[in-house]
Design a protein around this motif. Structure first.
Motif, PDB file in Angstrom:
ATOM      1  N   LEU A  53       1.045  -1.200   0.398  1.00  0.00           N
ATOM      2  CA  LEU A  53      -0.087   0.001   0.375  1.00  0.00           C
ATOM      3  C   LEU A  53       1.352   1.511   0.047  1.00  0.00           C
ATOM      4  O   LEU A  53       0.795   2.004  -0.497  1.00  0.00           O
ATOM      5  CB  LEU A  53      -0.866   0.028   1.136  1.00  0.00           C
ATOM      6  N   LEU A  54       1.900   0.767   0.885  1.00  0.00           N
ATOM      7  CA  LEU A  54       2.819   2.373   0.583  1.00  0.00           C
ATOM      8  C   LEU A  54       3.375   2.401  -0.247  1.00  0.00           C
ATOM      9  O   LEU A  54       3.235   4.220  -0.803  1.00  0.00           O
ATOM     10  CB  LEU A  54       4.154   1.966   1.816  1.00  0.00           C
ATOM     11  N   ARG A  55       4.126   1.410  -0.843  1.00  0.00           N
ATOM     12  CA  ARG A  55       4.859   1.642  -2.797  1.00  0.00           C
ATOM     13  C   ARG A  55       3.345   2.590  -3.841  1.00  0.00           C
ATOM     14  O   ARG A  55       3.953   2.865  -4.582  1.00  0.00           O
ATOM     15  CB  ARG A  55       5.189   0.501  -3.116  1.00  0.00           C
ATOM     16  N   SER A  56       2.136   1.603  -3.574  1.00  0.00           N
ATOM     17  CA  SER A  56       1.563   1.984  -4.314  1.00  0.00           C
ATOM     18  C   SER A  56       0.426   3.648  -4.862  1.00  0.00           C
ATOM     19  O   SER A  56      -0.310   4.428  -4.716  1.00  0.00           O
ATOM     20  CB  SER A  56       0.111   0.977  -4.723  1.00  0.00           C
ATOM     21  N   GLY A  57       1.188   4.660  -2.967  1.00  0.00           N
ATOM     22  CA  GLY A  57       1.111   6.094  -2.751  1.00  0.00           C
ATOM     23  C   GLY A  57      -0.664   5.816  -1.849  1.00  0.00           C
ATOM     24  O   GLY A  57      -0.934   6.634  -1.643  1.00  0.00           O
ATOM     25  N   LYS A  58      -0.680   5.129  -1.553  1.00  0.00           N
ATOM     26  CA  LYS A  58      -1.868   4.469  -1.134  1.00  0.00           C
ATOM     27  C   LYS A  58      -1.966   4.752   0.952  1.00  0.00           C
ATOM     28  O   LYS A  58      -2.027   3.937   1.888  1.00  0.00           O
ATOM     29  CB  LYS A  58      -2.745   3.642  -1.049  1.00  0.00           C
ATOM     30  N   TYR A  59      -1.770   5.952   1.322  1.00  0.00           N
ATOM     31  CA  TYR A  59      -1.065   6.266   2.762  1.00  0.00           C
ATOM     32  C   TYR A  59      -1.733   5.393   3.290  1.00  0.00           C
ATOM     33  O   TYR A  59      -1.415   5.102   4.606  1.00  0.00           O
ATOM     34  CB  TYR A  59      -0.065   7.968   2.131  1.00  0.00           C
ATOM     35  N   THR A  60      -3.041   6.806   3.271  1.00  0.00           N
ATOM     36  CA  THR A  60      -4.363   6.095   4.634  1.00  0.00           C
ATOM     37  C   THR A  60      -4.697   4.791   4.794  1.00  0.00           C
ATOM     38  O   THR A  60      -4.644   4.565   6.341  1.00  0.00           O
ATOM     39  CB  THR A  60      -5.246   7.144   4.209  1.00  0.00           C
ATOM     40  N   GLU A  61      -5.056   3.987   3.728  1.00  0.00           N
ATOM     41  CA  GLU A  61      -5.052   2.796   3.953  1.00  0.00           C
ATOM     42  C   GLU A  61      -3.922   2.248   4.619  1.00  0.00           C
ATOM     43  O   GLU A  61      -4.087   1.462   5.721  1.00  0.00           O
ATOM     44  CB  GLU A  61      -5.232   2.264   2.296  1.00  0.00           C
ATOM     45  N   ALA A  62      -2.735   2.397   3.853  1.00  0.00           N
ATOM     46  CA  ALA A  62      -1.932   1.787   4.672  1.00  0.00           C
ATOM     47  C   ALA A  62      -1.596   1.790   6.007  1.00  0.00           C
ATOM     48  O   ALA A  62      -1.389   1.295   7.019  1.00  0.00           O
ATOM     49  CB  ALA A  62      -0.867   2.431   4.441  1.00  0.00           C
ATOM     50  N   GLU A  63      -1.987   3.128   6.471  1.00  0.00           N
ATOM     51  CA  GLU A  63      -1.724   3.844   7.810  1.00  0.00           C
ATOM     52  C   GLU A  63      -3.199   3.094   8.798  1.00  0.00           C
ATOM     53  O   GLU A  63      -2.056   2.305   9.731  1.00  0.00           O
ATOM     54  CB  GLU A  63      -2.176   5.188   7.823  1.00  0.00           C
ATOM     55  N   GLY A  64      -4.009   2.951   8.097  1.00  0.00           N
ATOM     56  CA  GLY A  64      -5.092   2.271   9.044  1.00  0.00           C
ATOM     57  C   GLY A  64      -4.301   0.412   8.583  1.00  0.00           C
ATOM     58  O   GLY A  64      -4.623   0.152  10.315  1.00  0.00           O
ATOM     59  N   LYS A  65      -3.918  -0.032   8.178  1.00  0.00           N
ATOM     60  CA  LYS A  65      -3.463  -1.807   8.376  1.00  0.00           C
ATOM     61  C   LYS A  65      -2.513  -1.639   9.114  1.00  0.00           C
ATOM     62  O   LYS A  65      -2.601  -2.645  10.007  1.00  0.00           O
ATOM     63  CB  LYS A  65      -2.917  -1.970   6.685  1.00  0.00           C
ATOM     64  N   TYR A  66      -1.529  -0.933   9.269  1.00  0.00           N
ATOM     65  CA  TYR A  66      -0.261  -0.762   9.645  1.00  0.00           C
ATOM     66  C   TYR A  66      -1.149  -0.474  11.829  1.00  0.00           C
ATOM     67  O   TYR A  66      -0.714  -0.945  11.951  1.00  0.00           O
ATOM     68  CB  TYR A  66       0.322   0.275  10.014  1.00  0.00           C
ATOM     69  N   LEU A  67      -1.909   0.290  11.327  1.00  0.00           N
ATOM     70  CA  LEU A  67      -1.938   0.469  13.270  1.00  0.00           C
ATOM     71  C   LEU A  67      -3.198  -0.615  13.589  1.00  0.00           C
ATOM     72  O   LEU A  67      -3.219  -0.904  14.493  1.00  0.00           O
ATOM     73  CB  LEU A  67      -3.575   1.565  13.249  1.00  0.00           C
ATOM     74  N   ALA A  68      -3.374  -1.368  12.390  1.00  0.00           N
ATOM     75  CA  ALA A  68      -4.514  -3.120  13.230  1.00  0.00           C
ATOM     76  C   ALA A  68      -4.075  -3.561  13.140  1.00  0.00           C
ATOM     77  O   ALA A  68      -3.408  -5.154  13.923  1.00  0.00           O
ATOM     78  CB  ALA A  68      -4.895  -3.364  11.602  1.00  0.00           C
TER      79      ALA A  68
END
Length: 125
Positions: free
Chosen positions: A95-110
């Motif tokens: 997700l980070l590599r594809s620029g989907k930062y908000t989604e990446a942050e949510g997945k990371y926090l999970a």
């Protein structure tokens, strides 16, 4: 029911991480049956995870540093055969590599509560 293993010593820790998703058969293949080495490296995981926490980098929108830390955690999880953490970190990296930062942050926090469960199991808490 846990699969039978030929582990000595602290079976409790190993049973707990197996229940959380660790693939201990894969770990023993990776470590060529060297359980002592596996345990020694496993005991380092909580400290490494704390040092590589990417939450602050997401907050600062420093996505390059977040990617660096999450990618390192992905590698640690792979090396220790913490399969579900590896899969989750892989998704965040993608997700980070594809620029989907908000989604990446949510997945990371999970992931963080799962990581904390591993830490507790490893440290015997």
């Amino acid at each position: 029911i846990l699969r039978e293993r030929k582990f000595g010593g602290n079976k409790d820790m190993l049973d707990k991480i197996q229940l959380l998703g660790a693939d201990l058969d894969d770990a023993m293949r990776r470590f060529q049956g060297n359980e002592a080495l596996y345990k020694r490296l496993l005991l380092k995981f909580p400290g490494q995870a704390a040092n590589l926490n990417a939450e602050v980098y997401f907050e600062k929108e420093n996505y390059d540093k977040a990617l660096e830390n999450v990618h390192t955690m992905k590698g640690l999880a792979a090396n220790l055969s913490l399969s579900n953490l590896y899969d989750a970190y892989s998704e965040v990296v993608d997700l980070l590599r594809s620029g989907k930062y908000t989604e990446a942050e949510g997945k990371y926090l999970a992931i963080l509560p799962i990581e904390e469960e591993y830490n507790k199991a490893i440290l015997g808490e």
